[in-house]
Design an enzyme around this catalytic site. Structure first.
Site, PDB file in Angstrom:
ATOM      1  N   CYS A 117      -0.092  -0.803 -11.706  1.00 39.41           N
ATOM      2  CA  CYS A 117       1.307  -1.740 -11.320  1.00 39.41           C
ATOM      3  C   CYS A 117       0.774  -2.573 -10.286  1.00 39.41           C
ATOM      4  O   CYS A 117       0.260  -2.179  -9.257  1.00 39.41           O
ATOM      5  CB  CYS A 117       2.154  -0.552 -10.727  1.00 39.41           C
ATOM      6  SG  CYS A 117       2.509   0.831 -11.950  1.00 39.41           S
ATOM      7  N   CYS A 126       3.424  14.096   1.418  1.00 38.09           N
ATOM      8  CA  CYS A 126       3.270  13.120   0.253  1.00 38.09           C
ATOM      9  C   CYS A 126       1.865  13.437  -0.138  1.00 38.09           C
ATOM     10  O   CYS A 126       0.932  13.219   0.708  1.00 38.09           O
ATOM     11  CB  CYS A 126       3.599  11.782   0.589  1.00 38.09           C
ATOM     12  SG  CYS A 126       3.443  10.728  -0.696  1.00 38.09           S
ATOM     13  N   CYS A 132      -6.123   5.036  -9.096  1.00 34.04           N
ATOM     14  CA  CYS A 132      -5.169   5.291 -10.236  1.00 34.04           C
ATOM     15  C   CYS A 132      -5.500   4.226 -11.212  1.00 34.04           C
ATOM     16  O   CYS A 132      -5.958   3.352 -11.144  1.00 34.04           O
ATOM     17  CB  CYS A 132      -3.837   4.973  -9.543  1.00 34.04           C
ATOM     18  SG  CYS A 132      -2.373   5.175 -10.665  1.00 34.04           S
ATOM     19  N   GLU A 155      -5.645   9.817   0.373  1.00 36.69           N
ATOM     20  CA  GLU A 155      -4.805   9.807   1.589  1.00 36.69           C
ATOM     21  C   GLU A 155      -3.570  10.965   1.470  1.00 36.69           C
ATOM     22  O   GLU A 155      -2.870  10.773   0.077  1.00 36.69           O
ATOM     23  CB  GLU A 155      -4.077   8.592   2.004  1.00 36.69           C
ATOM     24  CG  GLU A 155      -5.187   7.745   2.660  1.00 36.69           C
ATOM     25  CD  GLU A 155      -4.503   6.371   2.980  1.00 36.69           C
ATOM     26  OE1 GLU A 155      -5.081   5.746   3.941  1.00 36.69           O
ATOM     27  OE2 GLU A 155      -3.899   5.751   2.247  1.00 36.69           O
ATOM     28  N   CYS A 204       1.435  -2.108  -6.383  1.00 35.83           N
ATOM     29  CA  CYS A 204       1.058  -0.940  -5.869  1.00 35.83           C
ATOM     30  C   CYS A 204      -0.415  -1.137  -5.303  1.00 35.83           C
ATOM     31  O   CYS A 204      -1.172  -1.597  -6.051  1.00 35.83           O
ATOM     32  CB  CYS A 204       1.258   0.334  -6.895  1.00 35.83           C
ATOM     33  SG  CYS A 204       0.392   1.602  -5.936  1.00 35.83           S
ATOM     34  N   CYS A 261       5.461   4.236   0.526  1.00 43.18           N
ATOM     35  CA  CYS A 261       5.241   4.224  -0.731  1.00 43.18           C
ATOM     36  C   CYS A 261       4.315   2.947  -1.362  1.00 43.18           C
ATOM     37  O   CYS A 261       4.474   1.855  -0.963  1.00 43.18           O
ATOM     38  CB  CYS A 261       6.379   4.095  -1.524  1.00 43.18           C
ATOM     39  SG  CYS A 261       7.678   5.108  -0.905  1.00 43.18           S
TER      40      CYS A 261
END
Ligand code: SAH
Length: 374
Positions: free
Chosen positions: A140, A129, A136, A116, A143, A367
């Site tokens: 974390c 962004c 990933c 995205e 996230c 975020c």
């Protein structure tokens, strides 16, 4: 078309540094330096200056459509477009909010992987962004992307294409506010940019090189955000590219940061801050410390005080981000009074601090919410 499936949920604390080896997308003009483009054009039996023309079409006029390349001999157009402008990103879904000035696009890559990007237009700037990896590996726990694991690294051109897509929409007047340009790029979409170092540096170079080599965005407008891969921060400092470094700190103490940002088990708070100060000294750029405020987890006044002591008198700025709770998360954003106290405590130490506006929340574009579920 073949299709990649995501790797599945990593166990808590698990780090994945090396992306699975997958088939690579076709080579694209944006993967290449100008010298490499000239060589590639020559290999196809064309005059090297055609590389400049192709570059102007792509980076200035923002087109890869051979029909529009009327300065190229008709016989060569299709061949060159086919060789340099393969389709890398196919839009799957677009969502807009803020009266159309925030738009998130879900893209399908050639192998079915999903990523995205988000365009955010403000009165004085427009920020793209972008994602640098499908998924990933940094895990974390707060996230959404981190919970899905790492599917694969993106190529330089796949990263650049996200910016070009935004630039096209702006140039065409598709975003309210009249025709415009991309002024800023933040590597705050999916992925850990410094874990895909080579492709990301290539993409940054394409973004900041003036036309016809690249898009001509000011390096100061480009922000690379990282969990804190210390050796890679050192490498980035040596590139001679004055991009802004954002460090996702989220806790000032190792005990908590070990769980919130698992890379901390490898490189501790003191080490990553040292790398950040070194980056600031070498680039003269203010480092941005990212800190997602999580209710009763990392938002205590004593942590603000400790953070203030660690970073005062440095070339630094703190960006507090109210946590965007991800689906199924037990965590939420801090109480307003705790957020205010946290800000006051940092200001007491003379540390510049702002609370980030969380644009795109309604479309899961804020975020850490980029999960690319279809
Ligand atoms: N991997 C890089 C860049 C991607 S995330 C990094 O971690 O810096 C961009 C920013 O969003 C990071 O600061 C990240 O910590 C933050 N973030 C992730 N999930 C979030 C959430 N649920 N709420 C608020 N911020 C979040």
């Amino acid at each position: 078309m073949s299709s990649v499936s995501p790797p599945g949920t990593p166990v808590p604390g698990q780090l994945t540094f090396v992306a699975p080896r997958r088939a690579k997308p076709a080579r694209h003009l944006a993967d290449l330096t100008m010298a490499e483009r000239r060589a590639a054009v020559a290999e196809l039996g064309e005059k090297p200056f055609r590389a400049d023309q192709l570059s102007r079409h792509y980076f200035e006029r923002l087109t890869g459509d051979p029909g529009l390349m009327t300065d190229l001999p008709a016989a060569a157009r299709e061949k060159l477009a086919k060789a340099f402008f393969p389709t890398l990103l196919t839009p799957v879904r677009e969502m807009t909010t803020d009266a159309g000035t925030t738009r998130k696009t879900l893209w399908r890559l050639f192998d079915g992987a999903l990523v995205e990007s988000v365009l955010m237009r403000y009165t004085d700037r427009t920020t793209m962004c972008v994602s640098s990896q499908a998924g990933c590996g940094m895990n974390c726990p707060f996230c959404a992307t981190g919970q899905a694991g790492l599917t694969r690294n993106m190529t330089t051109a796949e990263i650049v294409e996200q910016v070009v897509a935004g630039a096209r929409a702006l140039a065409a007047g598709d975003v309210p506010g009249g025709p415009g340009r991309v002024s800023n790029v933040v590597f705050m979409g999916m992925g850990e940019p410094l874990a895909n170092y080579k492709a990301v540096i290539g993409a940054v170079r394409r973004m900041v090189e003036p036309a016809p080599d690249g898009l001509g965005i000011s390096a100061r407008g480009v922000t690379v955000s990282t969990v804190g891969l210390v050796p890679a921060i050192g490498k980035l400092a040596a590139e001679g590219l004055p991009v802004t470094l954002a460090l996702s700190l989220h806790a000032p103490d190792d005990e908590l940061r070990d769980t919130l940002v698992p890379i901390n088990t490898r490189w501790k708070v003191a080490e990553v801050l040292d790398a950040a100060w070194d980056y600031a000294a070498r680039t003269k750029r203010r480092v941005s410390i990212e800190y997602a405020l999580i209710k009763d987890i990392n938002d205590q006044e004593w942590r603000a005080d400790l953070l203030g002591k660690l970073i005062k008198n440095k070339l630094v700025h703190v960006n507090l981000i109210p946590l965007n709770p991800t689906p199924g998360s037990k965590w939420t954003a801090s109480r307003p009074e705790d957020e205010r106290a946290f800000v006051r405590r940092l200001e007491f130490h003379g540390v510049p601090v702002t609370v980030r506006d969380t644009r795109g929340r309604e479309i899961d574009g804020a975020c850490g919410q980029l999960a690319a579920a279809e």
